[in-house]
Design an enzyme around this catalytic site. Structure first.
Site, short mmCIF file in Angstrom:
data_model
loop_
_atom_site.label_atom_id
_atom_site.label_comp_id
_atom_site.label_asym_id
_atom_site.label_seq_id
_atom_site.Cartn_x
_atom_site.Cartn_y
_atom_site.Cartn_z
N LYS A 253 -31.21 -60.47 -76.84
CA LYS A 253 -31.97 -59.22 -76.65
C LYS A 253 -31.33 -58.10 -77.46
O LYS A 253 -30.15 -57.81 -77.29
CB LYS A 253 -32.00 -58.85 -75.17
N ASP A 258 -32.13 -47.98 -74.87
CA ASP A 258 -33.18 -48.13 -73.87
C ASP A 258 -33.27 -46.88 -73.01
O ASP A 258 -32.45 -46.67 -72.12
CB ASP A 258 -32.91 -49.36 -72.99
N LYS A 265 -35.71 -43.65 -67.53
CA LYS A 265 -34.54 -43.85 -66.68
C LYS A 265 -33.97 -42.51 -66.23
O LYS A 265 -34.17 -41.49 -66.89
CB LYS A 265 -33.45 -44.60 -67.46
N ASP A 276 -27.49 -52.08 -74.39
CA ASP A 276 -28.61 -52.96 -74.06
C ASP A 276 -28.90 -53.97 -75.16
O ASP A 276 -29.80 -54.80 -75.02
CB ASP A 276 -29.86 -52.13 -73.75
N ASP A 335 -39.85 -49.97 -68.48
CA ASP A 335 -38.39 -50.19 -68.47
C ASP A 335 -38.06 -51.66 -68.31
O ASP A 335 -36.89 -52.03 -68.33
CB ASP A 335 -37.75 -49.36 -67.36
N GLU A 337 -38.56 -53.90 -70.51
CA GLU A 337 -38.94 -54.17 -71.90
C GLU A 337 -38.23 -55.37 -72.50
O GLU A 337 -38.73 -56.00 -73.42
CB GLU A 337 -38.67 -52.93 -72.76
N ARG A 339 -37.67 -58.35 -71.43
CA ARG A 339 -38.42 -59.61 -71.30
C ARG A 339 -39.61 -59.66 -72.24
O ARG A 339 -40.07 -60.73 -72.63
CB ARG A 339 -38.84 -59.80 -69.84
#
Length: 498
Positions: A253, A258, A265, A276, A335, A337, A339
């Site tokens: 990933k 993020d 967030k 991230d 959020d 994202e 996946r």
């Protein structure tokens, strides 16, 4: 940092040229009778008898210009039974006695030891002495430049030493990129870092937005839409076996920052969302190490890289997008994202007809609640693959824990407006995230998902990337590679890590 493995007794270690010397002292050593030539052993024995060296693993005693010892500074440190875990603890503790004025050259005297403990010593000193400096106004080179590890039987431990040095190299590259602020680690920067790894053993291909759109990666495109930074889809190939041999595919990933997108967030600790992309960084780290290890297998690395930002073009909660697989996804929470970018990468992975797929992602806060910072979460559709990864993690001191993957958990992902929703609510959040990813893995393909949200970085005063799960992945790949014959290595005992 350079590493060297040497056959050294304690007496020979005392005569060796180094600025500092760490002596790993096992509980069993208390009962030895040092020879007349063993000044080092006699010094530690006297300290033990006088009660100046504690009994617990990690306790140390420092000396300056010890009689009969060439190194100016000596640290004797307890390592308990000499197991890998105790050795790593001891090395980290001993470095604490030296780091105020760190030496340039260091000798670690281990004596009789095993492969796991040797690897732990190498990884331990690298971890303890590591410092991130790239974005400081006056970056300083690493103080510790050279480490010699003295053992009783160097030839028998050569393979473990080479694995450990390669792992340090890969883990530190992963740390470097995960630690960089997001404005210094954009998707284009990750692509350049991957291209820098290209060589005789590694091929690199980088796809941009147009190529990704042509492939139909609608989920990846949906996440990237809110950012001015263009996405990149990075493909790395290592060939250590015949082309006909099915590869292991690693998917990392690569959310370089993020914000949560429209599902923004909270501000507190949002700076840590530069981490991230730790899954992507770990894949880069593995590919930095593979040419050093030269395992007899083929490996493909896939990194979908983009930012998740709340711009005017950003995806909105409730939007429906079409993934590369053709499945439609209702995005209930922007959020969630990671996946979304991973699902398109998992579909892309099928073109390699892989023997196994392992994806690595800082995916869910739920996994942090479940397992904390000790073990990564492991989900797998194949028992043999799960067991191999569990064993690799234990051997590399980079442990994971297998979590459930029952089909009943997929019920939470049902949608009235698409084939699947991207979230299933708070209960079992890390499990439903894994169930989402499983939909995009081909039938019959062994697949595992490593959720490293709790293990990829530390917060607080020790804030920084850990480089996990590079050791786990490299141990797993090294074990697979033993099924074939490795490429010639030239018989060197020296290694180097950046």
């Amino acid at each position: 940092m350079d590493f060297e493995l040497r056959p050294l007794s304690r007496a020979e270690a005392a005569a060796a040229d180094a600025e500092a010397l760490i002596v790993l002292w096992r509980d069993a050593d208390d009962h030895d009778t040092p020879s007349a030539e063993d000044a080092l052993g006699r010094w530690v024995q006297h300290a033990v008898r006088d009660g100046d060296l504690g009994r617990d693993a990690g306790q140390w005693l420092a000396g300056h210009r010890v009689a009969g010892v060439r190194a100016r500074r000596v640290v004797a440190v307890r390592c308990g039974d000499g197991s890998a875990r105790k050795v790593r603890q001891a090395v980290a503790s001993a470095w604490g006695a030296l780091k105020a004025a760190p030496p340039r050259t260091l000798l670690i005297q281990m004596g009789a030891t095993d492969e796991a403990a040797l690897a732990a010593a190498v990884l331990g000193i690298a971890e303890a002495s590591y410092r991130y400096t790239t974005t400081l106004s006056k970056p300083q080179p690493r103080a510790l430049q050279r480490v010699v590890v003295g053992v009783a039987d160097a030839p028998a431990l050569h393979g473990a030493f080479e694995w450990a040095v390669a792992t340090v190299h890969g883990q530190e590259l992963a740390k470097e990129w995960a630690n960089r602020p997001a404005n210094h680690a954009r998707p284009v920067d990750l692509a350049r870092a991957a291209q820098a790894l290209a060589g005789p053993d590694v091929e690199v291909e980088v796809l941009g937005p147009k190529e990704v759109e042509k492939l139909g990666m609608g989920a990846l495109l949906a996440v990237a839409r809110g950012s001015h930074e263009p996405l990149r889809f990075i493909v790395l190939r290592y060939q250590g076996a015949a082309k006909r041999e099915a590869p292991v595919v690693l998917v990392g990933k690569g959310i370089t920052f993020d914000t949560g997108g429209i599902s923004l967030k909270p501000a507190a600790d949002m700076d840590e969302m530069k981490f991230d992309m730790s899954g992507a960084a770990s894949v880069l780290g593995v590919f930095a190490a593979l040419p050093r290890l030269r395992p007899a297998l083929n490996v493909v690395g896939l990194i979908p890289a983009c930012e998740n930002m709340p711009g005017g073009g950003a995806t909105k909660p409730g939007d429906v997008v079409r993934s590369m697989s053709g499945q439609t996804i209702e995005i209930l929470n922007t959020d969630a994202e990671g996946r979304l970018i991973l699902c398109d990468a998992l579909t892309y992975a099928q073109r390699f007809k892989p023997r196994a797929i392992v994806d690595v992602a800082t995916l869910t806060g739920a996994c942090v609640i479940a397992l904390g910072a000790v073990r990564s979460g492991l989900y797998a559709n194949d028992d043999a693959l799960a067991q191999a990864l569990l064993q690799a993690g234990e051997a590399a001191l980079d442990p994971c824990w297998r979590m459930p993957l029952d089909d009943d958990y997929a019920e939470a992902l049902k949608s009235n407006f698409a084939d699947v929703a991207n979230v299933g609510g708070r209960p079992a959040g890390s499990v439903t995230a894994a169930k989402f990813l499983q939909r995009f893995v081909g039938d019959g393909t062994p697949w595992a998902h490593l959720d490293i949200a709790g293990t990829a970085w530390k917060g607080g005063k020790d804030k920084g990337a850990t480089g996990r799960p590079v050791p786990l992945l490299l141990r797993y790949l090294a074990e697979l590679g033993r099924q074939g014959s490795a490429k010639p290595r030239g018989g060197r005992r020296k290694g180097a890590a950046a």
